[in-house]
Design a protein around this motif. Structure first.
Motif, PDB file in Angstrom:
ATOM      1  N   TRP A  51      49.366  32.154  43.495  1.00  0.00           N
ATOM      2  CA  TRP A  51      48.819  33.505  43.472  1.00  0.00           C
ATOM      3  C   TRP A  51      47.745  33.661  44.535  1.00  0.00           C
ATOM      4  O   TRP A  51      46.936  32.765  44.745  1.00  0.00           O
ATOM      5  CB  TRP A  51      48.230  33.827  42.101  1.00  0.00           C
ATOM      6  N   SER A  52      47.741  34.818  45.170  1.00  0.00           N
ATOM      7  CA  SER A  52      46.708  35.138  46.161  1.00  0.00           C
ATOM      8  C   SER A  52      45.776  36.202  45.596  1.00  0.00           C
ATOM      9  O   SER A  52      45.994  36.731  44.506  1.00  0.00           O
ATOM     10  CB  SER A  52      47.356  35.654  47.455  1.00  0.00           C
ATOM     11  N   GLY A  53      44.754  36.506  46.347  1.00  0.00           N
ATOM     12  CA  GLY A  53      43.867  37.616  46.005  1.00  0.00           C
ATOM     13  C   GLY A  53      43.040  37.386  44.761  1.00  0.00           C
ATOM     14  O   GLY A  53      42.746  36.255  44.361  1.00  0.00           O
ATOM     15  N   ILE A  54      42.672  38.485  44.139  1.00  0.00           N
ATOM     16  CA  ILE A  54      41.782  38.399  42.984  1.00  0.00           C
ATOM     17  C   ILE A  54      42.459  37.715  41.798  1.00  0.00           C
ATOM     18  O   ILE A  54      41.827  36.976  41.056  1.00  0.00           O
ATOM     19  CB  ILE A  54      41.275  39.803  42.591  1.00  0.00           C
ATOM     20  N   LEU A  55      43.758  37.946  41.656  1.00  0.00           N
ATOM     21  CA  LEU A  55      44.464  37.248  40.591  1.00  0.00           C
ATOM     22  C   LEU A  55      44.569  35.758  40.891  1.00  0.00           C
ATOM     23  O   LEU A  55      44.572  34.926  39.975  1.00  0.00           O
ATOM     24  CB  LEU A  55      45.849  37.851  40.394  1.00  0.00           C
ATOM     25  N   GLY A  56      44.651  35.417  42.182  1.00  0.00           N
ATOM     26  CA  GLY A  56      44.664  34.010  42.549  1.00  0.00           C
ATOM     27  C   GLY A  56      43.364  33.324  42.193  1.00  0.00           C
ATOM     28  O   GLY A  56      43.349  32.161  41.756  1.00  0.00           O
ATOM     29  N   ASP A  57      42.231  34.017  42.373  1.00  0.00           N
ATOM     30  CA  ASP A  57      40.944  33.448  41.986  1.00  0.00           C
ATOM     31  C   ASP A  57      40.883  33.183  40.492  1.00  0.00           C
ATOM     32  O   ASP A  57      40.322  32.182  40.048  1.00  0.00           O
ATOM     33  CB  ASP A  57      39.814  34.399  42.397  1.00  0.00           C
ATOM     34  N   VAL A  58      41.443  34.088  39.724  1.00  0.00           N
ATOM     35  CA  VAL A  58      41.472  33.884  38.278  1.00  0.00           C
ATOM     36  C   VAL A  58      42.406  32.732  37.927  1.00  0.00           C
ATOM     37  O   VAL A  58      42.086  31.872  37.101  1.00  0.00           O
ATOM     38  CB  VAL A  58      41.915  35.176  37.561  1.00  0.00           C
ATOM     39  N   HIS A  59      43.557  32.699  38.556  1.00  0.00           N
ATOM     40  CA  HIS A  59      44.556  31.677  38.238  1.00  0.00           C
ATOM     41  C   HIS A  59      44.053  30.274  38.577  1.00  0.00           C
ATOM     42  O   HIS A  59      44.369  29.299  37.870  1.00  0.00           O
ATOM     43  CB  HIS A  59      45.848  31.969  39.007  1.00  0.00           C
ATOM     44  N   ARG A  60      43.269  30.137  39.656  1.00  0.00           N
ATOM     45  CA  ARG A  60      42.757  28.831  40.061  1.00  0.00           C
ATOM     46  C   ARG A  60      41.451  28.458  39.380  1.00  0.00           C
ATOM     47  O   ARG A  60      40.902  27.398  39.633  1.00  0.00           O
ATOM     48  CB  ARG A  60      42.587  28.803  41.583  1.00  0.00           C
ATOM     49  N   GLY A  61      40.917  29.342  38.546  1.00  0.00           N
ATOM     50  CA  GLY A  61      39.715  29.035  37.811  1.00  0.00           C
ATOM     51  C   GLY A  61      38.427  29.383  38.526  1.00  0.00           C
ATOM     52  O   GLY A  61      37.339  29.132  38.000  1.00  0.00           O
ATOM     53  N   ARG A  62      38.508  29.966  39.711  1.00  0.00           N
ATOM     54  CA  ARG A  62      37.292  30.408  40.389  1.00  0.00           C
ATOM     55  C   ARG A  62      36.682  31.600  39.667  1.00  0.00           C
ATOM     56  O   ARG A  62      35.469  31.789  39.696  1.00  0.00           O
ATOM     57  CB  ARG A  62      37.607  30.789  41.837  1.00  0.00           C
ATOM     58  N   LYS A  63      37.522  32.399  39.104  1.00  0.00           N
ATOM     59  CA  LYS A  63      37.099  33.525  38.290  1.00  0.00           C
ATOM     60  C   LYS A  63      37.792  33.402  36.940  1.00  0.00           C
ATOM     61  O   LYS A  63      38.794  32.706  36.800  1.00  0.00           O
ATOM     62  CB  LYS A  63      37.467  34.862  38.947  1.00  0.00           C
ATOM     63  N   HIS A  64      37.250  34.077  35.968  1.00  0.00           N
ATOM     64  CA  HIS A  64      37.781  33.921  34.627  1.00  0.00           C
ATOM     65  C   HIS A  64      38.301  35.213  34.016  1.00  0.00           C
ATOM     66  O   HIS A  64      38.969  35.158  32.987  1.00  0.00           O
ATOM     67  CB  HIS A  64      36.711  33.339  33.694  1.00  0.00           C
ATOM     68  N   LEU A  65      38.027  36.331  34.668  1.00  0.00           N
ATOM     69  CA  LEU A  65      38.473  37.602  34.099  1.00  0.00           C
ATOM     70  C   LEU A  65      38.598  38.621  35.215  1.00  0.00           C
ATOM     71  O   LEU A  65      37.700  38.737  36.046  1.00  0.00           O
ATOM     72  CB  LEU A  65      37.474  38.085  33.042  1.00  0.00           C
ATOM     73  N   ALA A  66      39.696  39.331  35.259  1.00  0.00           N
ATOM     74  CA  ALA A  66      39.928  40.364  36.272  1.00  0.00           C
ATOM     75  C   ALA A  66      40.164  41.698  35.579  1.00  0.00           C
ATOM     76  O   ALA A  66      40.963  41.781  34.644  1.00  0.00           O
ATOM     77  CB  ALA A  66      41.131  40.011  37.139  1.00  0.00           C
ATOM     78  N   VAL A  67      39.467  42.727  36.045  1.00  0.00           N
ATOM     79  CA  VAL A  67      39.604  44.045  35.432  1.00  0.00           C
ATOM     80  C   VAL A  67      39.794  45.093  36.506  1.00  0.00           C
ATOM     81  O   VAL A  67      39.840  44.783  37.688  1.00  0.00           O
ATOM     82  CB  VAL A  67      38.362  44.413  34.580  1.00  0.00           C
ATOM     83  N   ASN A  68      39.871  46.313  36.071  1.00  0.00           N
ATOM     84  CA  ASN A  68      40.019  47.521  36.859  1.00  0.00           C
ATOM     85  C   ASN A  68      41.482  47.873  36.960  1.00  0.00           C
ATOM     86  O   ASN A  68      42.181  47.781  35.960  1.00  0.00           O
ATOM     87  CB  ASN A  68      39.367  47.421  38.229  1.00  0.00           C
ATOM     88  N   TYR A  69      42.004  48.195  38.149  1.00  0.00           N
ATOM     89  CA  TYR A  69      43.364  48.721  38.207  1.00  0.00           C
ATOM     90  C   TYR A  69      44.371  47.580  38.262  1.00  0.00           C
ATOM     91  O   TYR A  69      44.935  47.247  39.311  1.00  0.00           O
ATOM     92  CB  TYR A  69      43.545  49.649  39.404  1.00  0.00           C
ATOM     93  N   LEU A  70      44.603  46.964  37.112  1.00  0.00           N
ATOM     94  CA  LEU A  70      45.591  45.903  36.982  1.00  0.00           C
ATOM     95  C   LEU A  70      46.538  46.275  35.847  1.00  0.00           C
ATOM     96  O   LEU A  70      46.120  46.408  34.710  1.00  0.00           O
ATOM     97  CB  LEU A  70      44.923  44.566  36.686  1.00  0.00           C
TER      98      LEU A  70
END
Length: 427
Positions: A51-70
């Motif tokens: 996964w790339s982008g903001i979802l990629g950050d979540v998938h790799r554990g750099r981020k833990h939650l993604a919101v807004n227009y998803l």
């Protein structure tokens, strides 16, 4: 916009932001926001499953939650956990309002083309019948017979009326019919001259697919281009080859959306973008009155928060979000923000790249002795502590490629609120 955006004073606002504020107050955590992913992409999965982008950050554990227009899709559901849906929306379609037709053509608009064709046919039949009736008793030529019939249409008198009573009755019936036609034409003409006449508009996606208009979309990594190109739906499959992608240009105020807007105003393209943001975009650019939006939307989906797979504390967010949605607060926040734009009483800064796109991540580690507060224990006057993990607590991306970032170097110690606060939320 309108889910996460910046105001003039630098503060964040939006439907998702207000939703998170309530959850943060209820669960007693602190949120820190940023508005770009590590690779400046929106997020999609490649053929290797990466996964790339903001979802990629979540998938790799750099981020833990993604919101807004998803929106929830099958592909995303395979690799992420998602919350309950808090809003439904798709990709809107903006078209140029066709200009009024030339004024001189108003003389033809009282009747449709079929009605005009029928009227010409009736005049020819009546004129030829009148000529045959007078063939043995007078010297009316065919041209004079047609002129006699046409005089009734334009309200002109005749110098000499045939003496035969059959012809007189026939001519009288025709004049009465012509009088009715004159009245209907005059009435319709007044209405046409009072209100400008516009060409017929496109109202459905099927009509759009059958038209000569092309589609325009900013190339920020959304799934729409691929979905249209591979769609099994006959109508959507026609739109795939018509889609033109324009590159992101961070030097422009709207990050390249201007190119699609120009093509729409030129009458060659239809602009597709997330429905709410697209409306705000045209209002912000001062051309909202020059376009209209189809009621139908492409790929209407459920907006949700996305978590790492098997996130144990997701259900806490689900409980709060479900209550806020059922109470009507999410719709109320959305309507208030959109009304603010439509009235023009706003102080919003458009994001450098689709400020509707945001990343919101949460990194917390619960106390292993009692990881989560049980709502059933609401009668117990206790609070539960959540231990932090070093690193970013929360990150929210207002746009994919915007350079602005707000991060927290270390998470703060979090406490769940006293049970009495939960009781108040339940009430």
């Amino acid at each position: 916009m309108p889910f996460v955006f910046k105001r003039d004073d630098g503060s964040l606002d939006g439907t998702s932001k207000r939703l998170m504020d309530v959850l943060a107050s209820w669960l007693n955590f602190t949120a820190t926001y940023s508005n770009k992913a590590s690779d400046l992409e929106w997020g999609k999965r490649d053929e290797n499953g990466t996964w790339s982008g903001i979802l990629g950050d979540v998938h790799r554990g750099r981020k833990h939650l993604a919101v807004n227009y998803l929106t929830v899709t099958d592909q995303r559901a395979q690799d992420f956990d998602y919350s309950v849906s808090y809003y439904n929306e798709g990709f809107g379609l903006a078209l140029k309002v066709p200009p009024p037709l030339p004024r001189w053509r108003s003389l033809l608009y009282p009747y449709t083309s079929e009605a005009w064709a029928a009227l010409v046919g009736v005049v020819l039949v009546v004129g030829f019948t009148f000529y045959l009736l007078n063939l043995s008793r007078s010297r009316f030529s065919l041209s004079k017979s047609l002129m006699m019939v046409m005089r009734g249409m334009v309200g002109q008198s005749v110098q000499r009326v045939p003496t035969w009573w059959v012809v007189r009755i026939f001519l009288g019936l025709w004049w009465f019919s012509a009088w009715v036609l004159d009245i209907s034409y005059t009435s319709n003409l007044i209405a046409v001259l009072t209100v400008p006449t516009y060409p017929s508009r496109i109202h459905t996606i099927e009509q759009l697919a059958n038209s000569g208009l092309r589609l325009c979309m900013l190339d920020y990594g959304e799934f729409v281009p691929e979905a249209l190109a591979t769609s099994s739906d006959v109508i959507l499959a026609r739109l795939g080859p018509k889609l033109d992608l324009v590159p992101i240009m961070s030097s422009l105020e709207y990050n390249g959306e201007e190119a699609c807007v120009e093509r729409v105003l030129a009458g060659t393209h239809v602009h597709t973008e997330t429905f709410s943001y697209e409306q705000i975009l045209y209002i912000e650019m001062g051309v909202g009155e020059e376009v209209y939006f189809l009621k139908e939307q492409l790929y209407v989906g459920s907006l949700a928060f996305f978590f790492r797979k098997n996130t144990p504390w997701k259900y806490k967010f689900d409980a709060g979000m479900r209550r806020l949605v059922e109470a009507g607060l999410v719709h109320k926040w959305y309507s208030d923000i959109m009304d603010e734009f439509r009235r023009g009483i706003r102080s919003l800064i458009p994001s450098l790249c689709n400020s509707k796109q945001a990343l919101f991540t949460l990194a917390v580690q619960p106390n292993p002795k009692r990881p989560y507060l049980n709502l059933k224990d609401s009668h117990k006057p206790k609070s539960t502590q959540v231990n932090p993990i070093p690193g970013n607590l929360v990150s929210c991306s207002g746009s994919v490629s915007s350079p602005e970032v707000m991060l927290v170097s270390s998470a703060q110690t979090l406490h769940y609120p006293q049970v009495s606060k939960i009781d108040e939320l339940q009430t």
